[in-house]
Design a protein around this motif. Sequence first.
Motif, PDB file in Angstrom:
ATOM      1  N   SER A   1      -5.822 -46.111  -4.085  1.00 35.73           N
ATOM      2  CA  SER A   1      -6.043 -44.522  -4.055  1.00 35.73           C
ATOM      3  C   SER A   1      -7.304 -43.859  -4.347  1.00 35.73           C
ATOM      4  O   SER A   1      -8.405 -43.605  -3.584  1.00 35.73           O
ATOM      5  N   ALA A   2      -7.608 -43.860  -5.793  1.00 36.13           N
ATOM      6  CA  ALA A   2      -8.762 -43.766  -6.115  1.00 36.13           C
ATOM      7  C   ALA A   2      -9.567 -44.113  -6.327  1.00 36.13           C
ATOM      8  O   ALA A   2     -11.043 -43.385  -5.806  1.00 36.13           O
ATOM      9  N   LEU A   3      -9.602 -45.485  -6.366  1.00 37.35           N
ATOM     10  CA  LEU A   3     -10.581 -46.660  -6.572  1.00 37.35           C
ATOM     11  C   LEU A   3     -11.421 -46.484  -4.486  1.00 37.35           C
ATOM     12  O   LEU A   3     -12.600 -46.315  -4.630  1.00 37.35           O
ATOM     13  N   THR A   4     -10.055 -46.391  -3.821  1.00 40.10           N
ATOM     14  CA  THR A   4     -11.024 -46.233  -2.381  1.00 40.10           C
ATOM     15  C   THR A   4     -11.552 -45.024  -2.477  1.00 40.10           C
ATOM     16  O   THR A   4     -12.795 -44.840  -1.293  1.00 40.10           O
ATOM     17  N   THR A   5     -11.434 -44.075  -2.506  1.00 43.50           N
ATOM     18  CA  THR A   5     -11.881 -42.476  -2.862  1.00 43.50           C
ATOM     19  C   THR A   5     -13.260 -42.771  -3.163  1.00 43.50           C
ATOM     20  O   THR A   5     -14.227 -41.892  -2.457  1.00 43.50           O
ATOM     21  N   GLU A   6     -13.037 -43.348  -5.316  1.00 46.43           N
ATOM     22  CA  GLU A   6     -14.751 -43.773  -4.989  1.00 46.43           C
ATOM     23  C   GLU A   6     -16.080 -44.156  -3.917  1.00 46.43           C
ATOM     24  O   GLU A   6     -16.757 -44.344  -4.608  1.00 46.43           O
ATOM     25  N   TRP A   7     -15.166 -45.093  -4.208  1.00 46.55           N
ATOM     26  CA  TRP A   7     -15.940 -46.114  -3.084  1.00 46.55           C
ATOM     27  C   TRP A   7     -16.601 -45.325  -1.725  1.00 46.55           C
ATOM     28  O   TRP A   7     -17.220 -45.395  -1.352  1.00 46.55           O
TER      29      TRP A   7
END
Length: 165
Positions: free
Chosen positions: A64-70
């Motif tokens: 979830s954090a990585l998707t938000t960063e992308w």
Amino acid sequence: MGLHKIFDALIDKRMELRASDSKARSGDFLDLLLDQCEENESYFTRQNIKPLILDLFIAGSDTSALTTEWAMAELLRKPQVLQKTKRELMEVIGSGRAVQESDINEFPYLEAVVKETMRLYPGAPLLLPYKAKKDVEICGYTIPKNAQVLVNAWAIGRDPTTVET
């Protein structure tokens, strides 16, 4: 209570259910792992499935954090999309309150941004392996019984024959 104790309790409860009713299977990942534990030549045991469950638990928040960063990286690369997303948010909730779950249906453009981010940057680029239960033909390819298949979600999301433009 540590995570391993919580996982032990969940596994105990599932094992009791499976022992009381041999057809009691929810078909979820835990059942799949417990089925593997019961296979004769499997390396899965109760003790080595707990780290897998822990990894999945942690991966749920990490992805979830990585998707938000992308999503943020892509929005910064496309200022017009960022502005349209901000405009939609301001029109629906203004600047005085936080987004609530009941607001979700009011954000079609934000939903499209999230879906596009997940298409381009899936949290799990290779989906969980699948073991063929019988010989099967898919798109002209024969998948033999017991073959393990990995689906490359990252490549599918970038394949021009599967993506609408």
